[in-house]
Design a protein around this motif. Structure first.
Motif, mmCIF file in Angstrom:
data_model
loop_
_atom_site.group_PDB
_atom_site.id
_atom_site.type_symbol
_atom_site.label_atom_id
_atom_site.label_comp_id
_atom_site.label_asym_id
_atom_site.label_seq_id
_atom_site.Cartn_x
_atom_site.Cartn_y
_atom_site.Cartn_z
ATOM 1 N N TYR A 80 0.823 -1.216 0.000
ATOM 2 C CA TYR A 80 0.000 0.000 0.000
ATOM 3 C C TYR A 80 0.852 1.258 0.000
ATOM 4 O O TYR A 80 2.079 1.204 0.120
ATOM 5 N N VAL A 81 0.166 2.384 -0.119
ATOM 6 C CA VAL A 81 0.833 3.683 -0.089
ATOM 7 C C VAL A 81 0.505 4.321 1.269
ATOM 8 O O VAL A 81 -0.658 4.332 1.695
ATOM 9 N N GLN A 82 1.532 4.842 1.924
ATOM 10 C CA GLN A 82 1.391 5.394 3.285
ATOM 11 C C GLN A 82 0.220 6.382 3.398
ATOM 12 O O GLN A 82 -0.586 6.304 4.324
ATOM 13 N N SER A 83 0.107 7.301 2.442
ATOM 14 C CA SER A 83 -0.917 8.348 2.563
ATOM 15 C C SER A 83 -2.332 7.815 2.370
ATOM 16 O O SER A 83 -3.305 8.545 2.564
ATOM 17 N N ASP A 84 -2.480 6.555 1.982
ATOM 18 C CA ASP A 84 -3.811 5.946 1.893
ATOM 19 C C ASP A 84 -4.286 5.432 3.253
ATOM 20 O O ASP A 84 -5.386 4.890 3.363
ATOM 21 N N VAL A 85 -3.432 5.557 4.271
ATOM 22 C CA VAL A 85 -3.789 5.018 5.597
ATOM 23 C C VAL A 85 -3.699 6.143 6.642
ATOM 24 O O VAL A 85 -2.686 6.308 7.323
ATOM 25 N N PRO A 86 -4.769 6.947 6.766
ATOM 26 C CA PRO A 86 -4.707 8.121 7.647
ATOM 27 C C PRO A 86 -4.485 7.779 9.121
ATOM 28 O O PRO A 86 -4.032 8.627 9.889
ATOM 29 N N GLU A 87 -4.782 6.528 9.504
ATOM 30 C CA GLU A 87 -4.560 6.120 10.900
ATOM 31 C C GLU A 87 -3.091 6.298 11.301
ATOM 32 O O GLU A 87 -2.783 6.519 12.475
ATOM 33 N N ILE A 88 -2.189 6.187 10.320
ATOM 34 C CA ILE A 88 -0.751 6.352 10.624
ATOM 35 C C ILE A 88 -0.501 7.778 11.122
ATOM 36 O O ILE A 88 0.255 8.001 12.077
ATOM 37 N N ALA A 89 -1.165 8.744 10.490
ATOM 38 C CA ALA A 89 -0.969 10.145 10.893
ATOM 39 C C ALA A 89 -1.479 10.388 12.308
ATOM 40 O O ALA A 89 -0.892 11.156 13.081
ATOM 41 N N GLU A 90 -2.566 9.705 12.670
ATOM 42 C CA GLU A 90 -3.095 9.865 14.031
ATOM 43 C C GLU A 90 -2.107 9.300 15.059
ATOM 44 O O GLU A 90 -1.801 9.938 16.073
ATOM 45 N N LEU A 91 -1.582 8.129 14.764
ATOM 46 C CA LEU A 91 -0.629 7.527 15.719
ATOM 47 C C LEU A 91 0.649 8.375 15.806
ATOM 48 O O LEU A 91 1.227 8.549 16.886
ATOM 49 N N TYR A 92 1.060 8.915 14.665
ATOM 50 C CA TYR A 92 2.237 9.801 14.611
ATOM 51 C C TYR A 92 2.032 10.978 15.572
ATOM 52 O O TYR A 92 2.925 11.345 16.330
ATOM 53 N N LEU A 93 0.831 11.516 15.577
ATOM 54 C CA LEU A 93 0.527 12.647 16.472
ATOM 55 C C LEU A 93 0.692 12.239 17.947
ATOM 56 O O LEU A 93 1.332 12.930 18.727
ATOM 57 N N TYR A 94 0.161 11.074 18.301
ATOM 58 C CA TYR A 94 0.265 10.648 19.712
ATOM 59 C C TYR A 94 1.726 10.403 20.096
ATOM 60 O O TYR A 94 2.153 10.769 21.193
ATOM 61 N N ILE A 95 2.469 9.746 19.174
ATOM 62 C CA ILE A 95 3.872 9.430 19.532
ATOM 63 C C ILE A 95 4.702 10.712 19.619
ATOM 64 O O ILE A 95 5.646 10.795 20.399
ATOM 65 N N ASN A 96 4.320 11.721 18.831
ATOM 66 C CA ASN A 96 5.044 13.006 18.910
ATOM 67 C C ASN A 96 5.045 13.574 20.328
ATOM 68 O O ASN A 96 5.990 14.231 20.743
ATOM 69 N N MET A 97 3.963 13.296 21.072
ATOM 70 C CA MET A 97 3.875 13.817 22.444
ATOM 71 C C MET A 97 4.813 13.063 23.391
ATOM 72 O O MET A 97 5.044 13.483 24.515
ATOM 73 N N LEU A 98 5.324 11.921 22.911
ATOM 74 C CA LEU A 98 6.219 11.113 23.757
ATOM 75 C C LEU A 98 7.673 11.212 23.301
ATOM 76 O O LEU A 98 8.557 10.589 23.871
ATOM 77 N N ALA A 99 7.902 11.989 22.230
ATOM 78 C CA ALA A 99 9.262 12.092 21.684
ATOM 79 C C ALA A 99 9.862 13.432 22.088
ATOM 80 O O ALA A 99 9.175 14.455 22.041
ATOM 81 N N TYR A 100 11.117 13.415 22.499
ATOM 82 C CA TYR A 100 11.737 14.645 22.987
ATOM 83 C C TYR A 100 12.594 15.301 21.913
ATOM 84 O O TYR A 100 13.292 14.614 21.165
ATOM 85 N N LYS A 101 12.517 16.611 21.887
ATOM 86 C CA LYS A 101 13.274 17.384 20.893
ATOM 87 C C LYS A 101 14.763 17.021 20.961
ATOM 88 O O LYS A 101 15.400 16.810 19.936
ATOM 89 N N GLY A 102 15.281 16.914 22.186
ATOM 90 C CA GLY A 102 16.708 16.633 22.363
ATOM 91 C C GLY A 102 17.137 15.319 21.724
ATOM 92 O O GLY A 102 18.140 15.258 21.021
ATOM 93 N N GLU A 103 16.348 14.265 21.925
ATOM 94 C CA GLU A 103 16.735 12.962 21.373
ATOM 95 C C GLU A 103 16.611 12.955 19.846
ATOM 96 O O GLU A 103 17.397 12.315 19.154
ATOM 97 N N LEU A 104 15.621 13.702 19.335
ATOM 98 C CA LEU A 104 15.442 13.732 17.872
ATOM 99 C C LEU A 104 16.589 14.492 17.201
ATOM 100 O O LEU A 104 17.049 14.127 16.119
ATOM 101 N N GLU A 105 17.047 15.539 17.872
ATOM 102 C CA GLU A 105 18.149 16.340 17.296
ATOM 103 C C GLU A 105 19.467 15.576 17.246
ATOM 104 O O GLU A 105 20.345 15.915 16.473
ATOM 105 N N LYS A 106 19.560 14.531 18.076
ATOM 106 C CA LYS A 106 20.819 13.770 18.129
ATOM 107 C C LYS A 106 20.908 12.669 17.072
ATOM 108 O O LYS A 106 21.950 12.057 16.884
ATOM 109 N N VAL A 107 19.804 12.380 16.386
ATOM 110 C CA VAL A 107 19.799 11.261 15.432
ATOM 111 C C VAL A 107 20.753 11.557 14.259
ATOM 112 O O VAL A 107 20.635 12.611 13.623
#
Ligand code: TYM
Length: 331
Positions: A80-107
């Protein structure tokens, strides 16, 4: 017994190459009979680096066609194509609240991209690993066939899963990078500079769309040196890469002969590259021809995409239901 869930994705940012094939797609094809597989085209991810969407449709079709040409059966897996599954965007939003700016900047991949595109350091680039975690966790996948370059992203996905479980209750299993042999694969660029990639030095990358002549030309230009001077010496990584490619497309005896020559310091890289070029051309030709035929059959591709999306959404919406309930989003 329920089959384990497998997921992986590829960005539509250019033609697929040997790194994509041997790092990822070859494993997809081998896994499709034994596992419950979800494979997708990561079009949202591509927007973090390729905001111009003129070529997007074409690239998405090409990636789908190349996956099928390599042996993936859309009847067995969800393709499938990612953008055909909007549920992924919803989960992305929730996980964003658990991800820290500092750890993302270090990747490291974020830092690389900041260096490559300093004029476009967008938030999507920073949260790239969060979207990738959402891709994986939306199907509660446990095995993720990827190349070595994705190892760190997988580690982050595990961290986010654990953080979610810790805060809201056990919902997600721990996803692991997967390869059939012990180590994850890394195919190097033929010029010896880093990994083979879709957009860097195109003459040092063999694409599944390259014709025989171009393949020969690229392989004959691959970086070598004047050869070893001591018996059984260690290979520099660009030489090791040529042996790796030979191990993937040539006969066992052919590889053995050149290994022996190398160990006895009698290797002739010109001969080795000529042999590799012939074997590589033979390997790529049927994939190229099949992919082009599939890419031109838009009706078939549409069917594949809609069937794949329906199957993916069924699994994704079941996960979102559990996620919402465990988070207390139920009013
Ligand atoms: P992408 O599109 O860069 O590459 C697709 C797959 O090919 C592998 N690969 C390689 N393996 C070995 N040697 C190489 N030179 C090489 N180049 C690429 C990659 O490891 C990958 O498996 N972030 C991902 C796409 C993605 C994804 C996901 C993957 C988005 N969400 C969820 C797995 C799960 C990417 O950019 O891959």
């Amino acid at each position: 017994m329920q089959k384990e869930v497998v997921l992986s994705g590829i960005r539509p940012t250019g033609f697929l190459h040997l790194g994509n094939y041997f790092g990822a797609m070859r494993n997809y094809v081998r896994m499709q009979n034994e596992y419950n597989c979800y494979f997708f085209v990561a079009d949202w991810h591509s927007l973090t680096t390729h905001p111009d969407t003129k070529e997007l449709q074409n690239s998405v079709h090409r990636v789908l066609a190349e996956n099928i040409a390599c042996g993936l059966d859309p009847e067995k897996v969800s393709l499938y194509v990612q953008s055909d599954v909007p549920e992924i965007a919803e989960l992305y939003l929730y996980i964003n609240m658990l991800a820290y700016k500092g750890e993302l900047e270090k990747v490291p991949t974020f830092k690389d991209k900041v260096r490559l595109q300093p004029e476009n350091v967008n938030a999507g680039l920073l949260t790239y690993p969060v979207l990738m975690a959402a891709d994986i966790l939306i199907h509660r996948a446990v095995k993720v066939p990827v190349g070595k370059d994705q190892e760190q992203h997988l580690e982050m996905a595990r961290n986010f899963a654990e953080r979610f479980n810790h805060r809201y209750g056990e919902v997600f299993p721990q996803p692991k990078a997967f390869n059939f042999s012990h180590d994850l694969v890394k195919i190097m660029s033929l010029d010896g500079n880093g990994k083979m990639s879709k957009s860097e030095n195109q003459m040092a990358t063999i694409y599944l769309s390259d014709d025989d002549e171009l393949i020969r030309k690229k392989i004959m230009k691959a970086k070598t040196d004047s050869g070893p001077t001591e018996d059984n010496s260690q290979k520099p990584d660009y030489i090791e890469n040529i042996f790796t490619l030979m191990s993937l497309v040539s006969e066992e005896d052919t590889l053995k002969k050149f290994e022996e020559d190398y160990n006895k310091c009698s290797i002739r890289y010109g001969d080795m590259k000529k042999q590799l070029a012939e074997d590589m051309a033979k390997f790529v030709a049927p994939i190229r021809e099949k992919a082009t035929a599939i890419q031109n059959d838009k009706t078939y591709l549409k069917k594949v995409m809609s069937k794949g999306a329906a199957k993916a959404r069924e699994s994704a919406s079941a996960t979102i239901k559990i996620v919402r309930e465990s988070m207390g989003i139920k009013y």
